[in-house]
Design an enzyme around this catalytic site. Structure first.
Site, PDB file in Angstrom:
ATOM      1  N   GLU A  78     -76.864 -43.075   1.995  1.00 23.17           N
ATOM      2  CA  GLU A  78     -75.721 -43.662   2.705  1.00 23.17           C
ATOM      3  C   GLU A  78     -76.252 -45.054   3.131  1.00 23.17           C
ATOM      4  O   GLU A  78     -75.232 -46.083   3.306  1.00 23.17           O
ATOM      5  CB  GLU A  78     -75.116 -42.811   3.729  1.00 23.17           C
ATOM      6  CG  GLU A  78     -74.354 -41.558   3.312  1.00 23.17           C
ATOM      7  CD  GLU A  78     -75.159 -40.374   2.700  1.00 23.17           C
ATOM      8  OE1 GLU A  78     -76.474 -40.459   2.716  1.00 23.17           O
ATOM      9  OE2 GLU A  78     -74.414 -39.601   2.120  1.00 23.17           O
ATOM     10  N   HIS A  80     -69.509 -31.334   8.422  1.00 23.10           N
ATOM     11  CA  HIS A  80     -68.584 -31.786   7.470  1.00 23.10           C
ATOM     12  C   HIS A  80     -67.068 -31.988   8.406  1.00 23.10           C
ATOM     13  O   HIS A  80     -66.235 -32.047   8.115  1.00 23.10           O
ATOM     14  CB  HIS A  80     -68.121 -30.743   6.278  1.00 23.10           C
ATOM     15  CG  HIS A  80     -69.129 -30.635   5.337  1.00 23.10           C
ATOM     16  ND1 HIS A  80     -70.385 -30.444   5.536  1.00 23.10           N
ATOM     17  CD2 HIS A  80     -69.077 -31.238   4.055  1.00 23.10           C
ATOM     18  CE1 HIS A  80     -71.132 -30.444   4.353  1.00 23.10           C
ATOM     19  NE2 HIS A  80     -70.318 -30.761   3.498  1.00 23.10           N
TER      20      HIS A  80
HETATM   21  C1  LIG Z   1     -76.935 -37.205   3.725  1.00 22.84           C
HETATM   22  C2  LIG Z   1     -75.981 -36.536   3.095  1.00 22.84           C
HETATM   23  N1  LIG Z   1     -75.127 -37.128   2.126  1.00 22.84           N
HETATM   24  C3  LIG Z   1     -74.183 -36.395   1.125  1.00 22.84           C
HETATM   25  C4  LIG Z   1     -74.060 -34.879   1.478  1.00 22.84           C
HETATM   26  C5  LIG Z   1     -73.147 -34.220   0.626  1.00 22.84           C
HETATM   27  N2  LIG Z   1     -73.701 -33.469  -0.448  1.00 22.84           N
HETATM   28  C6  LIG Z   1     -74.033 -32.220  -0.128  1.00 22.84           C
HETATM   29  S1  LIG Z   1     -75.190 -31.430  -1.392  1.00 22.84           S
HETATM   30  C7  LIG Z   1     -75.102 -33.027  -2.265  1.00 22.84           C
HETATM   31  C8  LIG Z   1     -75.899 -33.129  -3.513  1.00 22.84           C
HETATM   32  C9  LIG Z   1     -77.277 -32.808  -3.260  1.00 22.84           C
HETATM   33  O1  LIG Z   1     -77.909 -33.102  -4.454  1.00 22.84           O
HETATM   34  P1  LIG Z   1     -79.541 -32.475  -4.573  1.00 22.84           P
HETATM   35  O2  LIG Z   1     -80.253 -33.203  -3.516  1.00 22.84           O
HETATM   36  O3  LIG Z   1     -79.927 -32.615  -5.886  1.00 22.84           O
HETATM   37  O4  LIG Z   1     -79.590 -31.229  -4.228  1.00 22.84           O
HETATM   38  P2  LIG Z   1     -78.741 -29.882  -5.054  1.00 22.84           P
HETATM   39  O5  LIG Z   1     -77.508 -29.583  -4.273  1.00 22.84           O
HETATM   40  O6  LIG Z   1     -78.730 -30.155  -6.481  1.00 22.84           O
HETATM   41  O7  LIG Z   1     -79.683 -28.746  -4.528  1.00 22.84           O
HETATM   42  C10 LIG Z   1     -74.358 -34.009  -1.614  1.00 22.84           C
HETATM   43  C11 LIG Z   1     -74.064 -35.438  -2.161  1.00 22.84           C
HETATM   44  C12 LIG Z   1     -74.925 -34.570   2.439  1.00 22.84           C
HETATM   45  N3  LIG Z   1     -75.139 -33.025   2.608  1.00 22.84           N
HETATM   46  N4  LIG Z   1     -75.968 -35.012   3.043  1.00 22.84           N
END
Ligand SMILES: Cc1ncc(C[n+]2csc(CCOP(=O)(O)OP(=O)(O)O)c2C)c(N)n1
Ligand SMILES: Cc1ncc(C[n+]2csc(CCOP(=O)(O)OP(=O)(O)O)c2C)c(N)n1
Ligand SMILES: [Mg+2]
Ligand SMILES: [Mg+2]
Lengths: 326, 367, 326, 367
Positions: free
Chosen positions: A60, A129
């Site tokens: 972000e 959220h």
């Molecule tokens: C700082 C932040 N930005 C956005 C989100 C929303 N979000 C939740 S999970 C996710 C994707 C995460 O991907 P990854 O790090 O590859 O982990 P995975 O879910 O694949 O285990 C996003 C964008 C968040 N939780 N925290």
């Protein structure tokens, strides 16, 4: 003319501006093929290409930071922060840069940036959220803060935000995304920024609110009406700069005011409105101003979130209290 | 167990500390018409630096961050840029800014506490000084994206320090630019210190250039006190960027010969003997020796240049000191394109109380 | 007992706690050999070692983020952010983590963290070195926000902050660091958090302020006294949670209130106090509450900073206005 | 030009997708007493996952993030930890959490929207789920510092995803830990997706393990679907950490076989055929085949385990569903160690209005 909900109105406005002005670009997490976790950008990458509807890496700080660079170089970026609980890593760029670029360069460089982000609770979402960060943003000199509360206002205010030459925080109440439908013409007509909208005239008291809480606020006005009490309802809409004259004028007529917001109470935007009434509207106040707000506690996980969110009952009780006073 | 990726970091240097070529030189390095302007820019930077410190000491300027010893980096890189490129400096890159056309009096206004100092008459689309460390990397990456999207052959060039390379913004911005293959050059001026924190306490890495590997982009190390080397790697990186080859990270190894800023006293945390030793690597002597050997420079030219720079700087100081004070209204005039109605009353209040507090002289002591 | 200034009082309190409790560690940029850019930590690394007085790499997100991990694992970290303009990268960790760790784990893990940071303008510092972010922090549920305004209160409140089992933001007004000296005994006596300090009794009006602005506020009280007007002066000291009873009680007696702060006006902490007066103290108000604050503009560079900062003249004018009213 | 630093990234795998050894195995990999508990933990994780999704679909649970296909990572790493180590999970690491002693009903409470789910009866000093991506790396680095300062032989173990590896917190935290030589293990579960964003759009690097080079720490890649390989590299990294050797970054390559969460519909952005193909690499079959070959497993044991896991999960669901609802006062009870006086009125107000809105069932649909 189709009936659409708030999130569809956002989509419509984005599409309109992407088509109208090739400087407009969208960027954010999952806004492309996925169309955004709330579908606000559904179909836009297919239609306008991956160069103008950009799925970013997960960061972000860089989403807002790069958007500032884009804006200064002539693009009109509309950045999406997936949930406003994830806006905090971008606060530095918003406060120290987006809000200051024009001022710091005496107008040489500008920052026509929009940051869209869903906000507020009430949809049983996971932790972080359901944030309501508007006061933090409204306290920041140089930022405009806008929150729509209907599909039509989402469409018209988002157009205005994108066309504005300065940074605008556009907070979209998730609880309202699909709450109701409204006819919205895709006529490219922007609504004015920096003004409140009076949603309903009234004579006995003034209810001031914004975003999703207008749902409860209007319901409270209905409940009061059933008892023969006439409540004026004001949607602040642009939270900063504040259209104080509209609120003062209303309270000058009604003498009583209840401010309703979901964010924590202390130093929330309700404090600013109540303070302004204490300063500039004191002599028209027939009763103490009431604030019905989220508590100064952490927004709880979903099982308790409706005990945190101001309820119709709490609003009605506060209204009664102002009506009973003196 | 199998090896799935290999990387290496190269170090570039063309002139030794005495200005002797260590091997074959790039073409430009034998062309006085190319080198002399860069030498002059380095000299002017140093003259400006000395004057700015003097102004601060006499209460005529606020806190100032000198580029002493680091002149080759800003000059070498900025001289490889085109006017239409965009610069994203930190607060210590007036060497680059002067080459870009930023005026000395503008710089002085900025350090004297006046926003008008960032309203550059030239270099209109360069970013102003950036104080929040590392943030400029993101701005530059975004600018580079804009250039690429519009199909312009422009590059964004960003400077930060060894301290800045610890900041999340640096990694995030570089990662975005890498994914976007955006025309970005990040120049990391490793002057061995972040105020009092030495390079060794900043990062456990062997080089700072290797941070590029985390973004999958090319990282090169260069002797930041060798103008020829700096200019060479910057030219290559910019050519690559314009050709669609994506970002490059250059670690320019140098040494901060002065205090961090005029508000700092480096003797509290570092040995003056080490600083003294570092003077033997400083970039002006090195390039001058090379120019002398090319037959392009000598004592007369040096004296003339000294005079000329003194005049230029003095004229700029005059212009700075005779700038009319900023108006109270200026606080409001540029906050938004149009002043929102809600702010009118505050502006009135400020104007009403202005005479009693206005007219402050530039000057100060912290940062 | 020596006379010391505010920054020396901070140093004294830090040394006291480092000596008293081995769980206390300090971390931040340049706090070691350099002793901090303001000398707040001078001599502490020599005395307590580099393991307990830690010079960190340059990264505010990680300074606060790692301090949270330390705090949860039983240390008592005191993190320094070099200037509060550089606090913004740490806002995410403060809002989303430090403020919530206890709540989120129902008390299983705690976060006894202090974040110290110089704040405010008036010392001709460079850009971003003169911020007043207290309202943003005070709006955040789960954070305590404290700002001392004298050497003695700096010493006593910092001890209390370090000993508190929850996160405390400790904002140190740079303009006060060397403004005056006071006798401070190094007796390890903490001052109470969560209460205002009445610096001077008065009967005609109440002046409420905190941090460096108390300098101008006291000067304004002097100026008013010279005219025979008796102003009570309250130092809020703990900005969150707010000790509203003390302020209400004072205004109940004086009927008039001027709130003075350096931060931008909109949704500042002054708004909260004025709002609370409009809600809970309306009937004792003889005149509209006045706020004398920084403008809703970016803190200007040094040449204009004293036109931004509330001046004695502005405070006196506001006081007169409340006195003239009805 | 000279080369000043060289790096490489190794990939570790012991069992092929069919569970055939690719070469000599580490000792523990031939010891059923060591392997079977890990297989059982993987199986239990998968049983829990399936039940949680079912609960969500029937409105009895909020948004849930499944670990389907990634079980070997959490189990392999957590089984290498000691009780006194501390875990810093993301939101998808219940495999690791179950091994650490977190109860299934606790997990369900959390996903059902109840903070009591993070008040673990065991694993009292493990961090709760972390939703703000990447932030946990900093917390873990700080914890590791605390362990080292006190001279404890404990390590902090942190999990994040491929998406998380783009976040500044990750780089900053790793850099701090590296400078501190703190006992930290960062496990990067590269499941190829960050919601809808594929690995290729997340970073231009060849591997994610190479991000360790930016901090000057060891980065290794491992087949995340090979329990033996994961456990092996985790053991080595933890031994190193405890011996004062500093942090390690492990990139565990895997695939997210399910939707991102129950709020997601992955068919919008990825080809189901590719997902189908990835099932042939999933970790349970691989380890089971190996166990069968060791003579340590067979259909009866498998059936017994299935029954046992179903019972365990069902009992946990019972416990979850019969948990009394959280009290309104809980919003205030744990905000501070002692409720500040200023909050008492708010607490009263909440209690006064509580009956009208209390008693909400867990459940929901977004995230
Ligand atoms: C700082 C932040 N930005 C956005 C989100 C929303 N979000 C939740 S999970 C996710 C994707 C995460 O991907 P990854 O790090 O590859 O982990 P995975 O879910 O694949 O285990 C996003 C964008 C968040 N939780 N925290
Ligand atoms: C985000 C942030 N934190 C702290 C500071 C205060 N500060 C100013 S310069 C500096 C050191 C910077 O070191 P480096 O990046 O190496 O650049 P140099 O000053 O050596 O050119 C610090 C800590 C700042 N300006 N921004
Ligand atoms: Mg440096
Ligand atoms: Mg992933």
């Amino acid at each position: 003319m189709a009936e659409i909900n708030l999130v569809e109105a956002v989509n419509l406005a984005l599409a309109h501006e992407l088509a109208r002005d090739e400087a407009v670009v969208l960027l954010g997490e999952d806004i492309g093929a996925n169309g955004g976790v709330f579908r606000a950008t559904a179909g836009l990458q297919q239609r306008f290409g991956a160069g103008r509807v950009v799925d970013t890496p997960l960061a972000e700080t860089a989403i807002v930071g790069t958007a500032i660079g884009m804006a200064a170089m002539g693009l009109r970026p509309v950045a999406e922060i997936q949930f406003s609980g994830f806006l905090y890593p971008a606060i530095d760029h918003l406060v120290n840069h987006a809000a200051r670029l024009r001022n710091r360069t005496r107008g040489r460089l500008a920052c026509p940036l929009v940051v869209r982000t869903p906000c507020g609770g009430g949809i049983h979402a996971p932790e972080h959220h359901s944030e309501s960060p508007e006061a933090m943003l409204a306290h920041t000199p140089g930022l405009r803060v806008v929150m729509p509360s209907s599909p039509a206002r989402a469409y018209g205010l988002l157009l205005a935000a994108i066309r504005d030459p300065d940074p605008v925080m556009f907070l979209e109440p998730t609880r309202m995304y699909r709450l109701f439908r409204q006819e919205v013409a895709d006529d490219g007509e922007a609504l004015p920024l920096d003004v409140c909208f009076t949603l309903r005239g009234g004579t006995d008291l003034t209810l001031v609110s914004w975003g999703a809480m207008l749902h409860e606020t209007q319901a409270a006005a209905d409940a009061l009406a059933a008892e023969g009490i006439s409540a004026e309802v004001i949607d602040v809409a642009t939270l900063k700069p504040l259209d104080l004259p509209t609120i003062l004028e209303s309270v000058a007529r009604t003498g009583r005011c209840v401010i309703v917001h979901e964010a924590a109470r202390t130093a929330g935007l309700g404090a600013e409105i109540a303070a302004s009434l204490a300063e500039e509207g004191l002599y028209s106040l027939l009763a103490p101003v009431q604030r019905v707000t989220g508590y100064d506690t952490v927004m709880p996980l979903s099982r308790l979130e409706y005990q945190y969110l101001p309820s119709v009952e709490r609003i009605v009780a506060a209204a009664r209290k102002t009506l009973e006073a003196s | 167990m199998s090896t799935v990726a290999r990387f290496h970091i190269d170090h570039t240097r063309f002139l030794d500390p005495q200005g002797e070529p260590l091997g074959p030189l790039p073409d430009f390095a034998c062309d006085p018409a190319r080198l002399v302007p860069m030498y002059r820019a380095m000299y002017l930077t140093r003259s400006f630096d000395a004057k700015a410190i003097a102004l601060q000491r006499t209460g005529k300027l606020g806190t100032f961050a000198s580029a002493l010893g680091q002149e080759a980096i800003g000059v070498g890189v900025a001289s490889a840029m085109r006017p239409e490129d965009a610069l994203f400096p930190s607060y210590r890159e007036h060497a680059a800014q002067l080459v870009r056309g930023v005026r000395i009096e503008e710089s002085l206004r900025y350090w004297g506490g006046d926003e008008r100092g960032s309203d550059f008459a030239e270099a209109r689309h360069d970013f102003p000084n950036c104080v929040p460390i590392g943030t400029q990397v993101c701005h530059a990456a975004g600018a580079a994206y804009a250039f690429r999207l519009r199909g312009e052959a422009r590059a964004a060039v960003c400077f930060l320090g060894d301290g800045g390379s610890s900041k999340g913004d640096f990694y995030e911005g570089l990662n975005f630019a890498a994914v976007w293959k955006a025309p970005l050059l990040v120049v990391l001026s490793n002057n061995q210190w972040a105020i009092s924190v030495p390079r060794s306490a900043q990062s456990a890495t062997a080089t700072l250039a290797q941070k590029a590997i985390a973004a999958g982009v090319e990282g090169v190390q260069v002797d930041g006190n060798d103008l020829v080397a700096v200019h060479h790697v910057a030219r290559e990186a910019l050519a690559k960027a314009r050709a669609g080859g994506g970002p490059t990270l250059i670690e320019a190894v140098t040494y901060r010969l002065g205090d961090h800023t005029t508000a700092d006293d480096a003797s509290r945390y570092r040995d003056p003997a080490v600083v003294q030793e570092q003077w033997s690597f400083e970039p002006l002597t090195r390039l001058r020796n090379h120019l002398v050997k090319l037959g392009a420079w000598g004592p007369e030219k040096e004296e003339a240049l000294a005079r000329e720079c003194a005049e230029t700087v003095n004229a700029a100081v005059e212009a700075y000191l005779s700038t009319p004070p900023p108006t109270t209204a200026a606080m409001f005039d540029h906050l938004f394109a149009t002043l929102p109605a809600a702010l009118a009353a505050q502006r009135d209040e400020a104007l009403r109380f202005a005479p009693r507090t206005a007219g402050r002289q530039p000057g100060g002591d912290h940062g």
